[in-house]
Scaffold this active site. Structure first.
Site, mmCIF file in Angstrom:
data_model
loop_
_atom_site.group_PDB
_atom_site.id
_atom_site.type_symbol
_atom_site.label_atom_id
_atom_site.label_comp_id
_atom_site.label_asym_id
_atom_site.label_seq_id
_atom_site.Cartn_x
_atom_site.Cartn_y
_atom_site.Cartn_z
ATOM 1 N N PHE A 14 43.246 2.012 -16.398
ATOM 2 C CA PHE A 14 42.095 1.342 -16.983
ATOM 3 C C PHE A 14 40.866 1.621 -16.130
ATOM 4 O O PHE A 14 40.931 1.579 -14.906
ATOM 5 C CB PHE A 14 42.329 -0.174 -17.054
ATOM 6 C CG PHE A 14 41.128 -0.936 -17.550
ATOM 7 C CD1 PHE A 14 40.831 -0.987 -18.908
ATOM 8 C CD2 PHE A 14 40.288 -1.587 -16.664
ATOM 9 C CE1 PHE A 14 39.713 -1.677 -19.358
ATOM 10 C CE2 PHE A 14 39.175 -2.278 -17.112
ATOM 11 C CZ PHE A 14 38.881 -2.327 -18.468
ATOM 12 N N ARG A 63 31.399 -17.881 -11.728
ATOM 13 C CA ARG A 63 32.355 -16.787 -11.554
ATOM 14 C C ARG A 63 33.425 -16.903 -12.627
ATOM 15 O O ARG A 63 34.209 -17.857 -12.654
ATOM 16 C CB ARG A 63 32.983 -16.820 -10.157
ATOM 17 C CG ARG A 63 31.998 -16.506 -9.043
ATOM 18 C CD ARG A 63 31.385 -15.152 -9.244
ATOM 19 N NE ARG A 63 30.705 -14.671 -8.045
ATOM 20 C CZ ARG A 63 30.066 -13.541 -7.973
ATOM 21 N NH1 ARG A 63 29.978 -12.760 -9.047
ATOM 22 N NH2 ARG A 63 29.483 -13.164 -6.858
ATOM 23 N N ALA A 75 25.276 -11.048 -2.610
ATOM 24 C CA ALA A 75 26.070 -9.823 -2.516
ATOM 25 C C ALA A 75 26.050 -9.086 -3.835
ATOM 26 O O ALA A 75 25.709 -9.654 -4.869
ATOM 27 C CB ALA A 75 27.516 -10.162 -2.137
ATOM 28 N N GLU A 92 20.096 -6.489 -2.963
ATOM 29 C CA GLU A 92 20.714 -7.729 -3.443
ATOM 30 C C GLU A 92 20.013 -8.963 -2.886
ATOM 31 O O GLU A 92 19.865 -9.962 -3.585
ATOM 32 C CB GLU A 92 22.208 -7.758 -3.097
ATOM 33 C CG GLU A 92 23.028 -6.732 -3.851
ATOM 34 C CD GLU A 92 23.023 -6.939 -5.364
ATOM 35 O OE1 GLU A 92 22.970 -8.090 -5.837
ATOM 36 O OE2 GLU A 92 23.073 -5.927 -6.096
ATOM 37 N N GLU A 96 18.539 -11.430 -5.708
ATOM 38 C CA GLU A 96 19.164 -12.732 -5.891
ATOM 39 C C GLU A 96 18.374 -13.885 -5.290
ATOM 40 O O GLU A 96 18.470 -15.011 -5.779
ATOM 41 C CB GLU A 96 20.589 -12.720 -5.322
ATOM 42 C CG GLU A 96 21.512 -11.807 -6.106
ATOM 43 C CD GLU A 96 22.971 -11.893 -5.679
ATOM 44 O OE1 GLU A 96 23.295 -12.707 -4.794
ATOM 45 O OE2 GLU A 96 23.776 -11.147 -6.246
ATOM 46 N N GLU A 119 38.456 -2.074 -1.792
ATOM 47 C CA GLU A 119 37.104 -2.614 -1.692
ATOM 48 C C GLU A 119 36.695 -2.849 -0.240
ATOM 49 O O GLU A 119 37.430 -3.428 0.547
ATOM 50 C CB GLU A 119 36.975 -3.936 -2.444
ATOM 51 C CG GLU A 119 35.555 -4.496 -2.379
ATOM 52 C CD GLU A 119 35.397 -5.838 -3.068
ATOM 53 O OE1 GLU A 119 34.276 -6.132 -3.497
ATOM 54 O OE2 GLU A 119 36.386 -6.584 -3.177
ATOM 55 N N GLU A 138 20.347 -9.602 -16.447
ATOM 56 C CA GLU A 138 20.337 -10.422 -17.662
ATOM 57 C C GLU A 138 21.447 -11.455 -17.680
ATOM 58 O O GLU A 138 21.283 -12.538 -18.237
ATOM 59 C CB GLU A 138 20.472 -9.532 -18.907
ATOM 60 C CG GLU A 138 19.216 -8.792 -19.266
ATOM 61 C CD GLU A 138 19.394 -7.967 -20.529
ATOM 62 O OE1 GLU A 138 20.439 -8.076 -21.206
ATOM 63 O OE2 GLU A 138 18.467 -7.214 -20.859
ATOM 64 N N GLU A 140 22.902 -12.817 -14.982
ATOM 65 C CA GLU A 140 22.960 -13.571 -13.729
ATOM 66 C C GLU A 140 22.145 -14.856 -13.853
ATOM 67 O O GLU A 140 21.004 -14.839 -14.301
ATOM 68 C CB GLU A 140 22.374 -12.753 -12.570
ATOM 69 C CG GLU A 140 23.357 -11.866 -11.876
ATOM 70 C CD GLU A 140 22.747 -11.195 -10.654
ATOM 71 O OE1 GLU A 140 23.435 -11.143 -9.629
ATOM 72 O OE2 GLU A 140 21.601 -10.706 -10.733
#
Length: 179
Positions: A14, A63, A75, A92, A96, A119, A138, A140
C-alpha cells in the site's frame, strides 16, 4: 543486514500520502523464512519553541488515529525524503505557531517505532522567536497554548501528554538545560 538475517523479497502492499507499507520476506539463519511488516516513512522534524519568558509553546490538534485532541510540540513531515530536518522544522514552526526563528538548535534525533518503521524525527529548539503569521493546511485546526516546562513534565507524568516525540523532546530539553 546480518549473517543470520537476510531480506530476500520486499513487496509494496500500500502506498499512502506519507507512508508506504511493505511485506518483507526474510531468510532466518538460512533455515527458514518469515514475513515481516515494514513501513517506510520519508521522515519528519519537530521543534521546541521557547518563548522569551521560558514557557514552551504547544499545539493542540485533533489526531484521527486516537480519535481525540493531543498536546504536542509543532512538527511535520519532510516535503521530500532528503529535505534537511532543520528546514522542515523552521517551516513547521511558522506554519503551526505563527513564529519563526533564525537560529534553530539541534536537540535530538528520534526513531519512533524501530520494530517496523524507519521514521526519523529530528527535533530542534527555537529561541528568540520572531512573530510572523500562521499558515495552516486546509485540514489543520490548531490551538496554541504556552506552558512552563514543569507544567509539561507534570502533564507527561499524569498521562495527559503521550505523544512520543513530544515526551522525548521535552525530557531531552529538560536534561540538556538542567530544568
Amino acid at each position: 543486514m546480518s549473517d543470520q538475517i537476510k531480506r530476500i523479497k520486499r513487496e509494496l502492499k500500500f502506498k499512502g500520502t506519507i507512508l508506504e507499507f511493505y511485506q518483507d520476506t526474510m531468510e532466518i539463519n538460512g533455515t527458514h523464512t518469515a514475513i515481516w511488516d515494514f513501513i517506510r516513512h520519508k521522515g519528519a522534524a519537530a521543534v521546541v519553541p521557547v518563548l522569551e519568558d521560558g514557557r514552551i509553546l504547544m499545539v493542540r490538534q485533533y489526531r484521527n488515529a486516537l480519535e481525540r485532541y493531543t498536546l504536542e510540540i509543532p512538527a511535520g513531515a519532510l516535503d521530500a525524503e532528503y529535505e534537511p530536518g532543520i528546514e522542515c522544522a523552521g517551516r513547521e514552526l511558522e506554519e503551526e505557531t505563527g513564529y519563526r526563528c533564525e537560529n534553530l538548535e539541534w536537540l535530538i534525533t528520534l526513531r519512533t517505532t524501530v520494530a517496523f518503521c524507519n521514521e526519523q524525527i529530528e527535533v530542534f529548539v527555537a529561541r528568540d522567536l520572531i512573530p510572523s503569521k500562521q499558515h495552516l493546511d486546509e485540514d489543520e485546526f490548531i490551538e496554541l497554548k504556552s506552558y512552563t516546562l514543569n507544567e509539561l513534565k507534570e502533564k507527561i507524568l499524569a498521562g495527559e501528554i503521550e505523544d512520543s516525540k513530544t515526551v522525548s523532546a521535552l525530557m531531552a530539553y529538560s536534561v540538556k538545560y538542567g530544568m
